[in-house]
Scaffold this active site. Structure first.
Site, PDB file in Angstrom:
ATOM      1  N   TYR A   1      51.248  43.222 -81.993  1.00 39.66           N
ATOM      2  CA  TYR A   1      49.718  42.719 -81.941  1.00 39.66           C
ATOM      3  C   TYR A   1      49.212  43.287 -81.613  1.00 39.66           C
ATOM      4  O   TYR A   1      47.503  43.914 -81.602  1.00 39.66           O
ATOM      5  CB  TYR A   1      50.088  41.006 -81.742  1.00 39.66           C
ATOM      6  CG  TYR A   1      48.682  40.951 -81.197  1.00 39.66           C
ATOM      7  CD1 TYR A   1      48.261  40.083 -81.872  1.00 39.66           C
ATOM      8  CD2 TYR A   1      48.363  40.462 -80.101  1.00 39.66           C
ATOM      9  CE1 TYR A   1      46.057  39.386 -81.372  1.00 39.66           C
ATOM     10  CE2 TYR A   1      47.554  39.767 -79.102  1.00 39.66           C
ATOM     11  CZ  TYR A   1      46.330  39.383 -79.813  1.00 39.66           C
ATOM     12  OH  TYR A   1      45.853  39.125 -79.794  1.00 39.66           O
TER      13      TYR A   1
ATOM     14  N   SER B   1      40.641  42.608 -77.495  1.00 41.12           N
ATOM     15  CA  SER B   1      41.371  41.414 -76.457  1.00 41.12           C
ATOM     16  C   SER B   1      42.142  41.563 -74.929  1.00 41.12           C
ATOM     17  O   SER B   1      41.567  43.719 -75.304  1.00 41.12           O
ATOM     18  CB  SER B   1      42.970  41.469 -77.135  1.00 41.12           C
ATOM     19  OG  SER B   1      44.004  40.658 -75.970  1.00 41.12           O
TER      20      SER B   1
ATOM     21  N   LYS C   1      45.245  46.041 -82.054  1.00 40.84           N
ATOM     22  CA  LYS C   1      44.544  45.762 -80.806  1.00 40.84           C
ATOM     23  C   LYS C   1      43.611  47.204 -80.818  1.00 40.84           C
ATOM     24  O   LYS C   1      42.352  47.837 -80.837  1.00 40.84           O
ATOM     25  CB  LYS C   1      43.944  44.849 -79.699  1.00 40.84           C
ATOM     26  CG  LYS C   1      43.881  43.380 -80.239  1.00 40.84           C
ATOM     27  CD  LYS C   1      42.906  42.741 -81.041  1.00 40.84           C
ATOM     28  CE  LYS C   1      43.437  41.316 -82.041  1.00 40.84           C
ATOM     29  NZ  LYS C   1      42.209  41.009 -83.368  1.00 40.84           N
TER      30      LYS C   1
HETATM   31  C1  UD1 Z   1      48.332  35.924 -75.317  1.00 39.97           C
HETATM   32  C2  UD1 Z   1      48.145  37.313 -75.193  1.00 39.97           C
HETATM   33  C3  UD1 Z   1      46.809  37.781 -75.768  1.00 39.97           C
HETATM   34  C4  UD1 Z   1      45.784  37.238 -76.721  1.00 39.97           C
HETATM   35  C5  UD1 Z   1      46.262  35.368 -76.641  1.00 39.97           C
HETATM   36  C6  UD1 Z   1      46.360  34.884 -77.748  1.00 39.97           C
HETATM   37  C7  UD1 Z   1      49.253  39.121 -74.051  1.00 39.97           C
HETATM   38  C8  UD1 Z   1      49.642  39.847 -72.745  1.00 39.97           C
HETATM   39  N1  UD1 Z   1      48.671  38.289 -74.036  1.00 39.97           N
HETATM   40  O1  UD1 Z   1      47.639  35.977 -73.978  1.00 39.97           O
HETATM   41  O2  UD1 Z   1      46.453  39.522 -76.243  1.00 39.97           O
HETATM   42  O3  UD1 Z   1      44.898  37.707 -77.013  1.00 39.97           O
HETATM   43  O4  UD1 Z   1      47.757  35.456 -76.390  1.00 39.97           O
HETATM   44  O5  UD1 Z   1      47.148  34.192 -78.702  1.00 39.97           O
HETATM   45  O6  UD1 Z   1      50.067  39.230 -75.260  1.00 39.97           O
HETATM   46  N2  UD1 Z   1      52.451  29.945 -69.871  1.00 39.97           N
HETATM   47  C9  UD1 Z   1      53.510  29.154 -70.073  1.00 39.97           C
HETATM   48  N3  UD1 Z   1      54.333  28.043 -70.727  1.00 39.97           N
HETATM   49  C10 UD1 Z   1      54.004  28.485 -72.256  1.00 39.97           C
HETATM   50  C11 UD1 Z   1      52.617  28.913 -72.353  1.00 39.97           C
HETATM   51  C12 UD1 Z   1      52.634  29.619 -71.751  1.00 39.97           C
HETATM   52  O7  UD1 Z   1      53.435  29.019 -69.521  1.00 39.97           O
HETATM   53  O8  UD1 Z   1      54.468  26.843 -72.778  1.00 39.97           O
HETATM   54  C13 UD1 Z   1      51.666  30.317 -69.949  1.00 39.97           C
HETATM   55  C14 UD1 Z   1      52.025  32.043 -70.143  1.00 39.97           C
HETATM   56  O9  UD1 Z   1      53.677  32.338 -68.943  1.00 39.97           O
HETATM   57  C15 UD1 Z   1      50.924  32.494 -69.548  1.00 39.97           C
HETATM   58  C16 UD1 Z   1      49.533  31.477 -69.421  1.00 39.97           C
HETATM   59  O10 UD1 Z   1      50.065  30.821 -69.897  1.00 39.97           O
HETATM   60  O11 UD1 Z   1      50.936  33.306 -67.815  1.00 39.97           O
HETATM   61  C17 UD1 Z   1      49.298  31.566 -70.625  1.00 39.97           C
HETATM   62  O12 UD1 Z   1      49.831  31.446 -71.603  1.00 39.97           O
HETATM   63  P1  UD1 Z   1      48.978  31.995 -73.230  1.00 39.97           P
HETATM   64  O13 UD1 Z   1      48.086  31.530 -73.249  1.00 39.97           O
HETATM   65  O14 UD1 Z   1      50.507  32.406 -74.328  1.00 39.97           O
HETATM   66  O15 UD1 Z   1      48.605  33.923 -72.951  1.00 39.97           O
HETATM   67  P2  UD1 Z   1      48.546  34.848 -72.886  1.00 39.97           P
HETATM   68  O16 UD1 Z   1      49.535  35.038 -73.366  1.00 39.97           O
HETATM   69  O17 UD1 Z   1      48.090  35.494 -71.610  1.00 39.97           O
END
Ligand code: UD1
Length: 339
Positions: free
Chosen positions: A151, A126, A155
């Site tokens: 987590y 990842s 990795k």
């Molecule tokens: C996270 C993990 C990544 C993992 C992936 C899969 C980290 C930094 N990243 O990715 O390693 O492989 O999950 O589980 O640990 N967001 C919102 N509202 C929501 C959900 C998300 O605003 O309800 C935003 C988050 O703040 C982020 C973006 O959407 O900025 C993407 O979030 P998400 O889909 O959870 O993925 P990552 O955090 O990038």
């Protein structure tokens, strides 16, 4: 004849899409999955899409005896290892479960592979290993940073195990693929991302909000140092990502690279949370009720991939436009909800 590939975690989101692309490329596929975060309906979905009798064994990859008999029974030729726990939040509450499962399963598989004379493994890594990089986009040479979650640490550790093991043992070759943010569903809408419980990732939450399951979507922070203040990510279509595994596997089997290689698998483009929500609304003709909320602890402001290495050495690049990907998300959500 092409080799038989063991896909661990093949009933899961990325594993199932990869199983389909492997069958399409002529490989024989055996899936091992303990169904702890997936269901056997997905296996039926893979069989329906491909028309192939994909074998399925319900087994835990930490179970050495089960793995050994599976390798013997099916004469496994190569391994793609997806099976792992993947929730960042849950890993903070249950670190030992994460270390035991994610590291234990890899070590078990490597032991069994060595004993059975199986050389090639592809590992699901990842972009979390980069943390918040100082320069963007990240290349494979960008220094790794300590992870803020167990987590993420798993990795890191698994990548280190593979590096050390491929260096030590003659007959072990590995490609680790560092995924950026996988999203989307198969164009058939038969398989897709189906989180158990409330989704923590952005795109499943968007889809469920559009389907009326959640009243509103929280946008975690709009005061980041990005053009619109929301976080930026590199959203990679899951079918494109699945294809990267097929090209990586072909490279391993042809002995085309060094014993241990790492590739970024992303689009090379970044989208903000707001851009992604707006694009989902536009292409699908739906409204997402969203509200800006506090930053989510542990989130980084921005990350996206430099994919030059994958483009040049694997001959792979992401192809599906984000609009198509987001349409596939909604098509899948509508199908499973009966909308
Ligand atoms: C996270 C993990 C990544 C993992 C992936 C899969 C980290 C930094 N990243 O990715 O390693 O492989 O999950 O589980 O640990 N967001 C919102 N509202 C929501 C959900 C998300 O605003 O309800 C935003 C988050 O703040 C982020 C973006 O959407 O900025 C993407 O979030 P998400 O889909 O959870 O993925 P990552 O955090 O990038």
């Amino acid at each position: 004849m092409k080799k038989r590939v063991l896909v661990t975690g093949g009933a899961g989101y990325i594993g199932s899409h990869t199983a389909v692309e492997l069958v399409n490329a002529g490989f024989d596929v055996v899936i091992a999955d303990n169904l702890c975060n997936s269901d056997s309906e997905t296996i039926e979905g893979i069989r329906k899409i491909t028309g192939a009798e994909v074998s399925f064994v319900q087994a835990d990859c930490c179970d050495k005896d089960a793995m050994e008999s599976l390798f013997k029974q099916y004469e496994i030729g190569a391994v793609i290892h997806f099976a792992a726990y993947k929730s960042v939040n849950e890993s903070v509450a249950k670190p030992l479960e994460y270390y035991r499962n994610n590291i234990g399963s890899l070590v078990t598989l490597l032991d069994v592979m060595r004993r059975m004379g199986v050389r090639d493994i592809i590992f699901s890594s990842s972009c979390t290993v980069y943390g918040q990089a100082d320069t963007l986009p990240v290349t494979e040479k960008t220094p790794k940073k300590r992870s803020s979650s167990p987590y993420g640490n798993t990795k890191h550790i698994c990548e280190d195990i593979l590096r050390d093991s491929t260096a030590a043992y003659d007959n072990l070759h590995c490609i680790a693929l560092r995924y950026f943010n996988p999203i989307g569903a198969h164009p058939s809408a038969i398989i897709g991302e189906k989180p158990l419980g409330v989704p923590q990732n952005l795109v499943p939450f968007i889809a469920q909000t559009a389907a009326g399951i959640h009243r509103e979507l929280k946008v975690f922070g709009d005061d980041y140092d990005t053009p619109d203040g929301t976080c930026m990510r590199d959203y990679i279509d899951v079918v494109d990502l699945a294809g990267a595994h097929v090209t990586a596997l072909e490279r391993l089997l042809e002995n085309g690279g060094t014993k241990h290689e790492v590739f970024n698998i992303g689009t090379g483009k970044a989208l903000s949370v707001m851009q992604l929500i707006r694009t989902f609304e536009t292409v699908n003709g739906v409204r997402i009720n969203c509200k800006v909320a506090e930053r989510r602890p542990g989130d980084i402001a921005a990350i996206w991939a430099d994919t030059t290495l994958a483009n040049e050495l694997l001959g792979w690049r992401a192809e599906r436009p984000i609009e198509e990907t987001l349409k596939s998300v909604w098509a899948y959500e509508k199908r499973i909800r009966g909308i």
